[in-house]
Design an enzyme around this catalytic site. Structure first.
Site, mmCIF file in Angstrom:
data_model
loop_
_atom_site.group_PDB
_atom_site.id
_atom_site.type_symbol
_atom_site.label_atom_id
_atom_site.label_comp_id
_atom_site.label_asym_id
_atom_site.label_seq_id
_atom_site.Cartn_x
_atom_site.Cartn_y
_atom_site.Cartn_z
ATOM 1 N NE ARG A 62 36.232 -20.647 -8.254
ATOM 2 C CZ ARG A 62 36.885 -21.575 -8.436
ATOM 3 N NH1 ARG A 62 37.392 -22.089 -9.461
ATOM 4 N NH2 ARG A 62 37.134 -22.459 -7.668
ATOM 5 C CG HIS A 92 41.547 -23.896 0.182
ATOM 6 N ND1 HIS A 92 40.826 -24.940 0.133
ATOM 7 C CD2 HIS A 92 40.824 -23.497 -0.838
ATOM 8 C CE1 HIS A 92 40.246 -25.453 -0.623
ATOM 9 N NE2 HIS A 92 40.357 -24.507 -1.563
ATOM 10 C CG HIS A 119 38.840 -17.230 -7.956
ATOM 11 N ND1 HIS A 119 38.959 -18.308 -7.059
ATOM 12 C CD2 HIS A 119 39.457 -16.631 -8.013
ATOM 13 C CE1 HIS A 119 40.000 -18.665 -7.748
ATOM 14 N NE2 HIS A 119 39.930 -17.898 -9.109
ATOM 15 N NE ARG A 179 32.767 -22.260 -10.541
ATOM 16 C CZ ARG A 179 33.686 -23.182 -9.434
ATOM 17 N NH1 ARG A 179 33.282 -23.358 -7.839
ATOM 18 N NH2 ARG A 179 34.160 -24.132 -10.322
ATOM 19 C CD GLU A 200 46.123 -16.874 0.665
ATOM 20 O OE1 GLU A 200 46.382 -15.339 0.566
ATOM 21 O OE2 GLU A 200 44.751 -17.559 -0.078
ATOM 22 C CD GLU A 226 41.318 -15.847 -3.798
ATOM 23 O OE1 GLU A 226 40.516 -17.227 -4.142
ATOM 24 O OE2 GLU A 226 41.587 -16.174 -1.953
ATOM 25 C CG HIS A 240 31.237 -19.360 -1.007
ATOM 26 N ND1 HIS A 240 31.323 -20.029 -2.360
ATOM 27 C CD2 HIS A 240 32.155 -19.961 -0.764
ATOM 28 C CE1 HIS A 240 31.971 -20.388 -2.576
ATOM 29 N NE2 HIS A 240 33.297 -19.990 -1.767
ATOM 30 C CG ASN A 263 36.209 -15.512 -0.861
ATOM 31 O OD1 ASN A 263 35.910 -15.401 -0.831
ATOM 32 N ND2 ASN A 263 37.973 -15.959 -1.192
ATOM 33 C CB THR A 305 42.138 -33.360 -5.215
ATOM 34 O OG1 THR A 305 41.554 -32.756 -6.611
ATOM 35 C CG2 THR A 305 42.059 -35.452 -4.820
HETATM 36 N N1 PXP Z 1 42.417 -18.356 -0.165
HETATM 37 C C1 PXP Z 1 42.548 -18.791 -1.735
HETATM 38 C C2 PXP Z 1 43.755 -18.167 -2.356
HETATM 39 C C3 PXP Z 1 41.494 -19.151 -1.645
HETATM 40 O O1 PXP Z 1 41.274 -19.294 -3.005
HETATM 41 C C4 PXP Z 1 40.144 -19.535 -1.122
HETATM 42 C C5 PXP Z 1 38.817 -19.844 -1.741
HETATM 43 O O2 PXP Z 1 38.627 -18.971 -2.569
HETATM 44 C C6 PXP Z 1 40.618 -18.771 0.270
HETATM 45 C C7 PXP Z 1 42.137 -18.627 0.385
HETATM 46 C C8 PXP Z 1 39.167 -19.009 0.998
HETATM 47 O O3 PXP Z 1 38.627 -20.627 1.414
HETATM 48 P P1 PXP Z 1 37.768 -20.890 2.151
HETATM 49 O O4 PXP Z 1 36.638 -20.593 1.195
HETATM 50 O O5 PXP Z 1 37.242 -22.432 2.142
HETATM 51 O O6 PXP Z 1 38.270 -20.042 3.528
#
Ligand code: PXP
Length: 240
Positions: free
Chosen positions: A45, A190, A43, A49, A151, A70, A10, A7, A101
């Site tokens: 959003r 996540h 993702h 952002r 997932e 996502e 960031h 992902n 949370t």
């Molecule tokens: N899976 C999903 C569905 C997510 O929403 C996220 C965060 O965008 C991730 C995986 C990746 O999470 P992390 O950045 O904590 O590795």
């Protein structure tokens, strides 16, 4: 071997901090692929952002592996996904602001909306996964919604310590078994990082992990190719 979806949200977070055009999440994604990523996840959003629509459209054209989008299950996002047609779409809760949370998608309460969204995208050959907590009712509702995959939200496991962590791991193990028995492919994600990923990657049913923050954080120190290779090495140890 278990697939690694990287992902790159960031990377875009750093870019948006200055509203300039570097670092480029597309460039990062291509380097991640070259280092062994099996797919790229972003993702888009509602508040834009980090990832922008333009990023998704360019990724759609340039990736060699697969694009996993996502998205919230909203009319605007469904229309965007129908237009872009990512390989995969992962439905996530709409307001997922808090790290500790937040939960998975409530498929049980939003069955109809999620089933319709799933059908719309899957009729265009976009595979849909539903981001859910490791709970029986949510997994069963995901099957009823016609999703290709679930997932499983690993955040609670990642945030927990000792006995509680074991309990969370057990819940993920059981949810994975159930999901596979219902014909769903099993993904996880996540909060996963280089220290906590192994137990999740060792779950026999786990086919794919989507990991963002820890890989991008490590990439700032060692470069994204090295960061992806290190995660791939860990995953290769999991199913030896
Ligand atoms: N899976 C999903 C569905 C997510 O929403 C996220 C965060 O965008 C991730 C995986 C990746 O999470 P992390 O950045 O904590 O590795």
């Amino acid at each position: 071997m278990i697939r690694l979806g990287v992902n790159v949200d960031h990377v875009a977070t750093v870019r948006q901090a200055r509203r300039v055009d570097v670092p480029d999440p597309v460039e990062a994604a291509l380097l991640a692929e070259a280092a062994g990523a099996d797919g790229i996840t972003v993702h888009l959003r509602e508040d834009r952002r980090h990832i922008q629509e333009r990023d998704v459209r360019i990724l759609r054209q340039r990736l060699h592996t697969k694009l996993n989008l996502e998205m919230a299950v909203t009319p605007a996002m469904l229309a965007f996904a129908e237009d872009v047609r990512p390989d995969d779409a992962c439905f996530v809760p709409e307001k997922r602001e808090e790290l500790t949370t937040e939960g998975g998608l409530d498929v049980v309460s939003h069955r109809q909306k999620i089933r319709e969204g799933t059908q719309r995208l899957q009729s265009l050959a976009v595979r849909v996964s539903l981001f859910v907590d490791p709970e029986t009712a949510q997994i069963e509702a995901s099957r009823d919604a016609g999703a290709h995959a679930v997932e499983i939200h690993t955040g609670a496991y990642c945030n927990a310590l000792s006995v509680e962590r074991e309990k969370q791991l057990q819940a993920i193990l059981e949810a994975s078994k159930l999901a596979q028995s219902l014909g769903l492919e099993v993904h996880g994600g996540h909060g996963l990082n280089y220290d906590n990923v192994l137990a999740i990657a060792q779950i026999p049913e786990m086919a794919e992990l989507n990991i963002g923050h820890s890989i991008i954080a490590r990439a700032i120190i060692v470069g994204i190719e090295q960061a992806v290779r290190e995660m791939k090495d860990l995953l290769s140890k999991a199913k030896e």
